[in-house]
Design a protein around this motif. Structure first.
Motif, PDB file in Angstrom:
ATOM      1  N   ASN A 150      61.274  30.968 -69.536  1.00 59.45           N
ATOM      2  CA  ASN A 150      60.065  30.930 -69.019  1.00 59.45           C
ATOM      3  C   ASN A 150      59.841  32.277 -68.518  1.00 59.45           C
ATOM      4  OD1 ASN A 150      57.684  30.202 -67.498  1.00 59.45           O
ATOM      5  ND2 ASN A 150      58.546  29.667 -65.733  1.00 59.45           N
ATOM      6  N   ARG A 151      58.841  33.029 -69.237  1.00 58.88           N
ATOM      7  CA  ARG A 151      58.591  34.373 -68.859  1.00 58.88           C
ATOM      8  C   ARG A 151      57.517  34.532 -67.819  1.00 58.88           C
ATOM      9  NH1 ARG A 151      59.374  39.119 -68.308  1.00 58.88           N
ATOM     10  NH2 ARG A 151      58.401  40.875 -68.997  1.00 58.88           N
ATOM     11  N   VAL A 152      58.058  35.317 -66.770  1.00 56.25           N
ATOM     12  CA  VAL A 152      57.178  35.718 -65.668  1.00 56.25           C
ATOM     13  C   VAL A 152      57.187  37.203 -65.611  1.00 56.25           C
ATOM     14  CG1 VAL A 152      56.850  35.621 -63.427  1.00 56.25           C
ATOM     15  CG2 VAL A 152      57.540  33.700 -64.356  1.00 56.25           C
ATOM     16  N   LYS A 153      56.087  37.992 -65.594  1.00 58.89           N
ATOM     17  CA  LYS A 153      56.129  39.304 -65.399  1.00 58.89           C
ATOM     18  C   LYS A 153      55.817  39.730 -64.185  1.00 58.89           C
ATOM     19  CE  LYS A 153      53.888  39.456 -70.127  1.00 58.89           C
ATOM     20  NZ  LYS A 153      53.133  40.103 -71.115  1.00 58.89           N
ATOM     21  N   VAL A 190      58.341  29.378 -53.851  1.00 61.32           N
ATOM     22  CA  VAL A 190      57.169  30.433 -54.053  1.00 61.32           C
ATOM     23  C   VAL A 190      57.708  31.303 -55.403  1.00 61.32           C
ATOM     24  CG1 VAL A 190      56.137  32.466 -53.133  1.00 61.32           C
ATOM     25  CG2 VAL A 190      57.000  30.525 -51.549  1.00 61.32           C
ATOM     26  N   ILE A 191      58.784  31.336 -55.553  1.00 63.94           N
ATOM     27  CA  ILE A 191      59.181  32.214 -57.037  1.00 63.94           C
ATOM     28  C   ILE A 191      58.765  31.485 -58.396  1.00 63.94           C
ATOM     29  CG2 ILE A 191      61.160  32.996 -58.204  1.00 63.94           C
ATOM     30  CD1 ILE A 191      62.727  33.139 -55.678  1.00 63.94           C
ATOM     31  N   PRO A 192      58.034  31.997 -59.225  1.00 69.83           N
ATOM     32  CA  PRO A 192      57.410  31.440 -60.263  1.00 69.83           C
ATOM     33  C   PRO A 192      58.257  30.694 -60.913  1.00 69.83           C
ATOM     34  CG  PRO A 192      56.294  33.601 -59.888  1.00 69.83           C
ATOM     35  CD  PRO A 192      57.592  33.295 -58.973  1.00 69.83           C
ATOM     36  N   GLU A 193      59.309  31.131 -61.333  1.00 70.39           N
ATOM     37  CA  GLU A 193      60.563  30.439 -62.255  1.00 70.39           C
ATOM     38  C   GLU A 193      60.737  29.153 -61.712  1.00 70.39           C
ATOM     39  OE1 GLU A 193      60.474  33.606 -61.575  1.00 70.39           O
ATOM     40  OE2 GLU A 193      60.940  34.812 -63.308  1.00 70.39           O
ATOM     41  N   TYR A 194      60.808  29.024 -60.456  1.00 72.77           N
ATOM     42  CA  TYR A 194      61.251  27.664 -59.758  1.00 72.77           C
ATOM     43  C   TYR A 194      60.062  26.705 -59.692  1.00 72.77           C
ATOM     44  CZ  TYR A 194      65.669  30.499 -58.779  1.00 72.77           C
ATOM     45  OH  TYR A 194      66.723  31.188 -58.943  1.00 72.77           O
ATOM     46  N   ARG A 195      58.753  27.337 -59.489  1.00 72.28           N
ATOM     47  CA  ARG A 195      57.871  26.623 -59.575  1.00 72.28           C
ATOM     48  C   ARG A 195      57.658  25.598 -60.754  1.00 72.28           C
ATOM     49  NH1 ARG A 195      54.416  30.308 -56.812  1.00 72.28           N
ATOM     50  NH2 ARG A 195      53.295  30.770 -58.844  1.00 72.28           N
ATOM     51  N   LEU A 215      62.880  38.292 -80.190  1.00 74.80           N
ATOM     52  CA  LEU A 215      62.570  36.730 -79.654  1.00 74.80           C
ATOM     53  C   LEU A 215      63.785  36.625 -78.648  1.00 74.80           C
ATOM     54  CD1 LEU A 215      61.480  33.907 -80.559  1.00 74.80           C
ATOM     55  CD2 LEU A 215      63.547  33.555 -81.823  1.00 74.80           C
ATOM     56  N   VAL A 216      63.494  36.022 -77.590  1.00 76.23           N
ATOM     57  CA  VAL A 216      64.462  35.962 -76.680  1.00 76.23           C
ATOM     58  C   VAL A 216      64.599  34.532 -76.245  1.00 76.23           C
ATOM     59  CG1 VAL A 216      65.287  36.607 -74.439  1.00 76.23           C
ATOM     60  CG2 VAL A 216      63.724  38.322 -75.669  1.00 76.23           C
ATOM     61  N   GLY A 217      65.745  34.084 -75.897  1.00 76.43           N
ATOM     62  CA  GLY A 217      66.144  32.491 -75.357  1.00 76.43           C
ATOM     63  C   GLY A 217      67.098  32.267 -74.711  1.00 76.43           C
ATOM     64  N   ILE A 218      67.383  31.398 -73.948  1.00 76.68           N
ATOM     65  CA  ILE A 218      68.409  31.096 -73.040  1.00 76.68           C
ATOM     66  C   ILE A 218      69.535  30.729 -73.829  1.00 76.68           C
ATOM     67  CG2 ILE A 218      69.303  29.846 -71.180  1.00 76.68           C
ATOM     68  CD1 ILE A 218      67.100  31.727 -70.316  1.00 76.68           C
ATOM     69  N   ILE A 248      68.298  26.852 -65.516  1.00 78.56           N
ATOM     70  CA  ILE A 248      67.626  27.581 -66.508  1.00 78.56           C
ATOM     71  C   ILE A 248      66.691  28.251 -65.908  1.00 78.56           C
ATOM     72  CG2 ILE A 248      66.271  27.532 -68.719  1.00 78.56           C
ATOM     73  CD1 ILE A 248      69.485  26.691 -68.817  1.00 78.56           C
ATOM     74  N   SER A 249      66.188  27.989 -64.811  1.00 78.39           N
ATOM     75  CA  SER A 249      65.158  28.828 -64.203  1.00 78.39           C
ATOM     76  C   SER A 249      65.798  30.102 -63.534  1.00 78.39           C
ATOM     77  CB  SER A 249      64.323  27.945 -63.068  1.00 78.39           C
ATOM     78  OG  SER A 249      65.282  27.089 -62.494  1.00 78.39           O
TER      79      SER A 249
END
Ligand SMILES: [Fe+2]
Length: 314
Positions: A309-312, A200-205, A74-77, A281-282
């Protein structure tokens, strides 16, 4: 992988993406070892021996209740007692990984701030100036974290019998290198072009969708970027606001950060420096995701919590 192997992988990835390079990091460790060897026995007894091996003292293993093969994390900020209790509600969590430090990691956050001198020097600020301002900042950070109840969450992990660690400096290094490489591979003329690239970076979207997307805190979208520096992502926490004038004098037109203070904004405005903040946090998620990709490749299942926010990638 065992917990120590996961920790060692985080440190290795942190060093590989460090502004100082592997050699620069080793020099810092060698210097600490030399100082340690010259200490009195009394001082040695109080010395945190991990300082000799771990270049990121804000990244620690806090509790090992069962040293087993890790299959699910389990992972969290931010992890506190509530997330540790949450981990008990999810079947078969072997380890909880936080991004932000607690315990000894938080108490030693100022140590990671030393990197800021090298980052600003990398972008052209003379090392004597970058170092002097960073040392002032390090003592401010050391004093500010000293008010915390450092061991609260560590105690909870121990009582609940939960394996618990965090990855801070190495993840921020990964995010900084990712952004630096991306920005340097594009010819960006205006601040608006830089913002478009970040978006364009998913975490920032995802950041935009919750009202915390990239934005310019000084300068306008129509301003020319000049030289861009990624100065406010790695290095533990915020830098000295006085570095804004220095980096402007060093020929930088725009700096990129996770977040900056009001003092930074005022100093940057006075120095005609554009500041683009990508989002806190992003950006933390981006760095953790680059690390978590490697854990998943090793066959570890990742469950996300606490703002991550997990992005692979690949
Ligand atoms: Fe953070």
């Amino acid at each position: 992988m065992k917990i120590q192997e996961i920790f060692d992988l985080a440190i290795k990835m942190g060093v590989d993406s460090d502004f100082r390079g592997r050699e620069g990091v080793q020099k810092v460790l060698d210097r600490k070892r030399k100082k340690y060897e010259e200490m009195s026995e009394k001082d040695k007894a109080e010395f945190d021996i991990e300082k000799l091996e771990n270049p990121y003292l804000d990244t620690r293993i806090y509790n090992i209740s069962e040293d087993k093969e890790i299959k699910k994390v389990l992972v969290g900020i931010d992890i506190d007692t509530s997330e540790l209790l949450l981990s008990k509600q999810i079947p078969d969590i072997d380890l909880v990984i936080a991004h932000h430090p607690v315990g000894k990691g938080l108490a030693n956050l100022a140590d990671d701030v030393e990197l800021q001198a090298d980052i600003y020097n990398y972008y052209g600020v003379p090392i004597n100036i970058a170092e002097a301002l960073t040392h002032v900042r390090m003592s401010e950070v050391a004093r500010s974290v000293s008010v915390s109840n450092h061991q609260k969450t560590v105690d909870a992990a121990r009582i609940l019998g939960i394996n618990f660690m965090n990855v801070h400096g190495p993840a921020d290094n990964l995010a900084a290198k990712f952004l630096k490489d991306l920005i340097e591979s594009h010819d960006l003329e205006r601040v608006g072009d830089l913002l478009d690239l970040l978006k364009v970076i998913p975490e920032y979207r995802e950041g935009i969708s919750i009202g915390a997307g990239p934005r310019a805190v000084t300068g306008k979208a129509g301003n020319r970027c000049g030289k861009i520096a990624v100065t406010e992502v790695a290095g533990g926490t915020g830098t000295s606001p006085k570095l804004m004038a220095e980096i402007s004098r060093a020929g930088i037109g725009t700096i990129v950060g996770m977040h900056v203070s009001e003092d930074h904004r005022k100093e940057a405005e006075a120095a005609h420096l554009n500041i683009v903040i990508a989002g806190h946090i992003s950006s933390d998620s981006l760095g953790m995701n680059l690390f978590l990709d490697e854990l998943e490749k090793a066959g570890i299942e990742v469950i996300c919590s606490s703002g991550l926010n997990r992005v692979k990638r690949n």
